[in-house]
Design a protein around this motif. Structure first.
Motif, PDB file in Angstrom:
ATOM      1  N   ALA A   1      41.844  42.837  38.713  1.00 46.10           N
ATOM      2  CA  ALA A   1      42.687  41.955  39.517  1.00 46.10           C
ATOM      3  C   ALA A   1      43.968  41.560  38.789  1.00 46.10           C
ATOM      4  O   ALA A   1      45.033  41.480  39.407  1.00 46.10           O
ATOM      5  CB  ALA A   1      41.904  40.713  39.929  1.00 46.10           C
ATOM      6  N   GLU A   2      43.873  41.310  37.484  1.00 43.56           N
ATOM      7  CA  GLU A   2      45.064  40.912  36.726  1.00 43.56           C
ATOM      8  C   GLU A   2      46.097  42.029  36.690  1.00 43.56           C
ATOM      9  O   GLU A   2      47.292  41.789  36.883  1.00 43.56           O
ATOM     10  CB  GLU A   2      44.688  40.510  35.301  1.00 43.56           C
ATOM     11  N   ARG A   3      45.650  43.242  36.441  1.00 49.50           N
ATOM     12  CA  ARG A   3      46.564  44.389  36.396  1.00 49.50           C
ATOM     13  C   ARG A   3      47.180  44.626  37.776  1.00 49.50           C
ATOM     14  O   ARG A   3      48.379  44.888  37.893  1.00 49.50           O
ATOM     15  CB  ARG A   3      45.815  45.634  35.916  1.00 49.50           C
ATOM     16  N   LEU A   4      46.372  44.522  38.809  1.00 51.44           N
ATOM     17  CA  LEU A   4      46.871  44.693  40.174  1.00 51.44           C
ATOM     18  C   LEU A   4      47.968  43.669  40.468  1.00 51.44           C
ATOM     19  O   LEU A   4      49.034  44.024  40.978  1.00 51.44           O
ATOM     20  CB  LEU A   4      45.735  44.570  41.186  1.00 51.44           C
ATOM     21  N   ALA A   5      47.719  42.399  40.143  1.00 51.57           N
ATOM     22  CA  ALA A   5      48.708  41.347  40.394  1.00 51.57           C
ATOM     23  C   ALA A   5      50.006  41.635  39.642  1.00 51.57           C
ATOM     24  O   ALA A   5      51.100  41.482  40.195  1.00 51.57           O
ATOM     25  CB  ALA A   5      48.148  39.985  39.999  1.00 51.57           C
ATOM     26  N   GLU A   6      49.900  42.063  38.389  1.00 50.56           N
ATOM     27  CA  GLU A   6      51.090  42.386  37.594  1.00 50.56           C
ATOM     28  C   GLU A   6      51.880  43.530  38.228  1.00 50.56           C
ATOM     29  O   GLU A   6      53.108  43.483  38.320  1.00 50.56           O
ATOM     30  CB  GLU A   6      50.690  42.747  36.170  1.00 50.56           C
ATOM     31  N   LEU A   7      51.198  44.562  38.686  1.00 50.78           N
ATOM     32  CA  LEU A   7      51.871  45.701  39.299  1.00 50.78           C
ATOM     33  C   LEU A   7      52.529  45.302  40.620  1.00 50.78           C
ATOM     34  O   LEU A   7      53.658  45.737  40.906  1.00 50.78           O
ATOM     35  CB  LEU A   7      50.894  46.856  39.499  1.00 50.78           C
ATOM     36  N   LEU A   8      51.879  44.471  41.407  1.00 51.77           N
ATOM     37  CA  LEU A   8      52.485  44.005  42.654  1.00 51.77           C
ATOM     38  C   LEU A   8      53.724  43.163  42.372  1.00 51.77           C
ATOM     39  O   LEU A   8      54.735  43.268  43.078  1.00 51.77           O
ATOM     40  CB  LEU A   8      51.470  43.221  43.490  1.00 51.77           C
TER      41      LEU A   8
END
Length: 85
Positions: free
Chosen positions: A37-44
């Motif tokens: 989830a953290e990586r996804l949020a950063e990429l978004l």
């Protein structure tokens, strides 16, 4: 290419920006698959920032269809799974 940043509006971006967004999108899909989830949020966040910084904001009354959508970075993994399907 016209990109919608959810909750913000539409932007027109050139082919080079679109290419970068596609690369980030692939990484976001991998983060989603991994349940990160953290990586996804950063990429978004990075995707939305790339659109804001390099795109031309379209007027709100412009009803051109979006060719891509950048979801908000506070999207849950479950919500992201639904969008990516």
């Amino acid at each position: 290419m016209i990109v919608r940043v959810m909750g913000e509006g539409q932007y027109e971006v050139d082919a080079e920006v679109a290419k970068g967004l596609n690369e980030l999108d692939e990484q976001a899909a991998a983060a989603l698959q991994a349940g990160d989830a953290e990586r996804l949020a950063e990429l978004l966040r990075r995707m939305a920032e790339a659109v804001r910084m390099n795109g031309a904001r379209l007027p709100d009354e412009d009803l051109s269809p979006s060719e891509a959508i950048v979801p908000p970075d506070d999207l849950s993994l479950e919500e992201a799974r639904e969008l990516f399907e």
